[in-house]
Design an enzyme around this catalytic site. Structure first.
Site, PDB file in Angstrom:
ATOM      1  N   GLY A   1       1.073  -4.942   5.658  1.00 15.98           N
ATOM      2  CA  GLY A   1       0.035  -4.182   4.957  1.00 15.98           C
ATOM      3  C   GLY A   1       0.612  -2.900   4.389  1.00 15.98           C
ATOM      4  N   TYR A   2       0.072  -1.755   4.843  1.00 16.62           N
ATOM      5  CA  TYR A   2       0.458  -0.434   4.326  1.00 16.62           C
ATOM      6  C   TYR A   2       0.110  -0.312   2.843  1.00 16.62           C
ATOM      7  CZ  TYR A   2       3.020   0.051   8.703  1.00 16.62           C
ATOM      8  OH  TYR A   2       3.358   0.097  10.034  1.00 16.62           O
ATOM      9  N   HIS A   3      -1.124  -0.622   2.536  1.00 18.11           N
ATOM     10  CA  HIS A   3      -1.596  -0.438   1.165  1.00 18.11           C
ATOM     11  C   HIS A   3      -3.122  -0.462   1.163  1.00 18.11           C
ATOM     12  CE1 HIS A   3      -1.022  -4.888   1.594  1.00 18.11           C
ATOM     13  NE2 HIS A   3      -2.265  -4.833   1.204  1.00 18.11           N
ATOM     14  N   ALA A   4      -3.675  -0.067   0.031  1.00 12.69           N
ATOM     15  CA  ALA A   4      -5.108  -0.258  -0.236  1.00 12.69           C
ATOM     16  C   ALA A   4      -5.187  -1.058  -1.533  1.00 12.69           C
ATOM     17  CB  ALA A   4      -5.812   1.090  -0.382  1.00 12.69           C
TER      18      ALA A   4
ATOM     19  N   ARG B   1      -4.984  -0.389   4.746  1.00 13.05           N
ATOM     20  CA  ARG B   1      -4.912  -1.316   5.874  1.00 13.05           C
ATOM     21  C   ARG B   1      -3.487  -1.504   6.359  1.00 13.05           C
ATOM     22  NH1 ARG B   1      -6.701  -4.888   1.847  1.00 13.05           N
ATOM     23  NH2 ARG B   1      -7.941  -3.020   1.478  1.00 13.05           N
TER      24      ARG B   1
END
Ligand code: T46
Length: 137
Positions: free
Chosen positions: A47-50, A95
């Site tokens: 993840g590590y993004h929106a 997230r």
């Protein structure tokens, strides 16, 4: 921050269990794409993004993992370990996924086709878009 967990009806009998996912019924959007991740290596986080627009529902159909959802001012941890429960992930949520069990199969239903331009991968950019009201549900 409100976390939206969707209870999914389980049809069980002496053969076992079945869960049905239906667009615009128990899945609150038109489903354009389904993907799933499995064999996630120990200690790996994803993840590590929106997203700018994408809405999704994540279901741990086997095993477990831990989601972090972050709306720019609050971060919440959610353990997914129940194939009869879906986690609604609004686009505007940063997230991260952590602590995948070896057997985890994480399935995600999405309301759009894959589009790399919909990703916000920089946390500071995400925060500034949220703070400036440039991201909304
Ligand atoms: C999200 C979280 C929960 C595709 O070609 N098609 C797809 O539909 C997807 C989702 C990914 N890919 C490719 C792009 C990358 O080369 O598969 C590779 C891994 O994707 P990514 O690094 O984006 O995976 P995650 O686990 O970090 O994030 C995914 C989704 O991309 C994202 O939308 O919300 O799961």
């Amino acid at each position: 921050m409100e976390i939206k967990l969707i209870p999914l009806q389980t049809h069980g009998d002496d053969r076992g269990c079945l869960v049905s996912l239906e667009q615009s019924k128990n899945i609150p959007f038109e489903v354009k794409r389904v993907y799933y991740m499995f064999d996630t290596k120990q200690g790996v986080s994803r993840g590590y993004h929106a997203h700018i627009k994408l809405k999704q529902v994540a279901i741990a159909v086997k095993g477990s993992c831990r989601f972090i959802l972050d709306n720019g001012s609050e971060r919440v941890d959610i353990i997914l370990n129940n194939p009869a429960q879906g986690l609604l992930i609004d686009s505007t949520m940063w997230r991260e996924m952590h602590d995948f069990s070896d057997d985890c199969v994480l399935m995600v239903l999405a309301d759009s086709f894959y589009d790399e331009t919909d990703y916000i991968r920089d946390y500071n950019q995400f925060k500034s878009l949220v703070n400036n009201g440039k991201l909304s549900d």
